[in-house]
Design a protein around this motif. Structure first.
Motif: not given
Length: 487
Positions: A14-36
């Protein structure tokens, strides 16, 4: 739990759900997260064959898979990577089932926010690390060469490793639930460890742990000799919940030790009688007791006589060591004044020192130096110190003997000014048959047993033995015993 960097695989179609999850995960600088991010089960499996992410966010409903099948397929290739299941509100029962199948946690998509997604990741990583540590520990215990068992507080076996099966011949299935002492008929080698039932041990005897050598019966009824250790595991209230038992098969080592002792004892006793006769006859000839002999014959006889004396000394040393190790040497411990013993021993050894061109000198003597020891065996130790010092001293140098009070102990020391002991040999100095320089030691003579016997004798008399040595400056050997005041 401190996390610096996280590599995360997101499996979500689900693209829209994936985008939301990515935004949550990348919203903080620490810890640094790499997402595939992949969208299908096939893509996830392909990615996992070449990569090791730290955590997987997995939607169970994918275009090419659904439900528990999705989880099972990912688990098969994820190499114990922690998996957090993504589910809808109506699928919470499925998510709970996923936890029992191997997932670390689950998230309801509609409730995901920055706080709970990171909390779930931290929990999954922490739980996965704990499980991996447990896996490594169990793997290690399964592969150690000695038997390991875990019993409950009543000594019933709950787990055992393959080595125990190999040692005892008893399978895990046969061992579980059994009491170890009954299962293999354990008996301590020391009769003092037995209770009234002979081979039955009560649990309370091991509340503080136990270690020693025991006999046991293999499944096929042949006798085993084991080195056994029992360690209690307590809860936070101090109550014993389990015991860890380790055992090592020492049957072969004990058999070899018995053979060696029997061989040494037999050879030594069989040699002593004829050697005494040979040595006596050579002594008579060498000292012209049977008539005057030509010089060349006398030289040969003198060599033979000296070698017979060396062989006699070796046999005596072997027998002494055998008695000490077997605990059969009698020691007559009584109050003694050290000074007369030291003076007598020094006088008896002066002729020996003359052969090497050295003199013994007593310094720092204490007129009254009372200790408890076996006088004869103490002199045997001092004889060894004195003969070694004479052999390894430069000609013309004195060997210094002293009696001193060192923190309540009376120390008798013998110091030479020879070459000293090499640094790498110091740890072996009291081992049997040890010689720092084999060629030089052979030239000087000696069996290599004197210091080993001296150490056993001193310690069995309640004393301490040691040495100080510096290359080029000489060596000082000492034995010390508790001083008896007002004796």
């Amino acid at each position: 739990m401190m996390i610096e960097n996280i590599h995360l695989l997101l499996v979500e179609d689900n693209h829209s759900q994936a985008i939301i999850l990515r935004e949550h995960l990348l919203s903080v600088k620490s810890p640094a997260i790499k997402i595939d991010w992949v969208e299908t089960l096939a893509a996830a499996k392909s990615f996992l064959r070449g990569h090791l992410p730290d955590v997987i966010l997995l939607d169970l409903t994918l275009p090419d898979s659904d439900g528990m099948e999705t989880l099972s397929e990912v688990l098969a290739v994820a190499d114990r990577t922690p998996i957090i299941v993504l589910t809808g509100l109506s699928d919470e029962k499925i998510a709970m089932t996923a936890l029992t199948k191997g997932a670390q946690d689950y998230l309801i998509k509609s409730n995901v926010d920055q706080e709970n997604i990171f909390r779930s990741i931290r929990y999954a990583l922490s739980r996965s690390k704990s499980e991996r540590n447990n896996f490594l520990l169990v793997s290690a215990l399964k592969n150690v060469p000695y038997g390991v068992l875990i019993t409950n507080a009543h000594s019933h076996i709950e787990w055992c490793n393959p080595a125990f099966e190999k040692i005892s011949g008893i399978s895990t299935a046969q061992a579980i639930g059994q009491v170890l002492s009954k299962l293999i008929k354990l008996k301590p080698l020391s009769s003092g460890e037995k209770n009234q039932n002979g081979n039955m041990w009560k649990t309370y005897e091991f509340d503080n742990g136990w270690s020693g050598e025991v006999t046991a019966l293999h499944k096929d009824q042949h006798l085993l000799e084991l080195d056994l250790t029992i360690s209690p595991l307590t809860n936070r209230l101090g109550h014993i919940e389990h015991f860890i038992v380790t055992l090592q098969d020492i049957s072969e080592r004990k058999r070899v030790e018995r053979m060696k002792k029997e061989f040494v004892s037999t050879v030594s006793h069989e040699l002593r009688t004829p050697l005494t006769s040979i040595s006596g006859a050579l002594s008579l000839l060498a000292h012209d007791m049977l008539g005057t002999l030509p010089d060349k014959i006398r030289e040969v006889l003198d060599i033979a006589y000296k070698n017979s004396k060396r062989l006699t000394q070796l046999i005596d040393d072997l027998l002494d060591m055998e008695k000490l190790l077997a605990g059969k040497m009698h020691l007559d411990i009584e109050m003694q004044n050290l000074l007369p013993l030291v003076e007598q021993t020094v006088e008896e050894n002066r002729a020996y020192a003359d052969k090497y061109g050295v003199e013994y000198e007593i310094k720092n003597q204490l007129d009254v130096a009372m200790v408890k020891l076996d006088g004869f065996r103490f002199q045997q130790v001092l004889n060894n110190f004195l003969s070694n010092a004479a052999k390894f001293s430069p000609r013309g140098k004195n060997v210094i003997i002293s009696i001193e009070d060192v923190s309540g102990y009376l120390r008798v020391s013998v110091r030479d000014y020879g070459d000293g002991i090499p640094e790498d040999f110091k740890v072996h100095i009291f081992e049997k048959f040890s010689q720092a320089d084999s060629s030089d030691s052979r030239h000087k003579g000696g069996t290599g047993l004197g210091l080993a016997i001296s150490k056993e004798l001193v310690e069995r008399m309640g004393g301490k033995i040691g040495f100080h040595s510096e290359l080029g400056k000489g060596t000082c050997f000492f034995a010390e015993f508790k001083r008896i005041e007002n004796a």
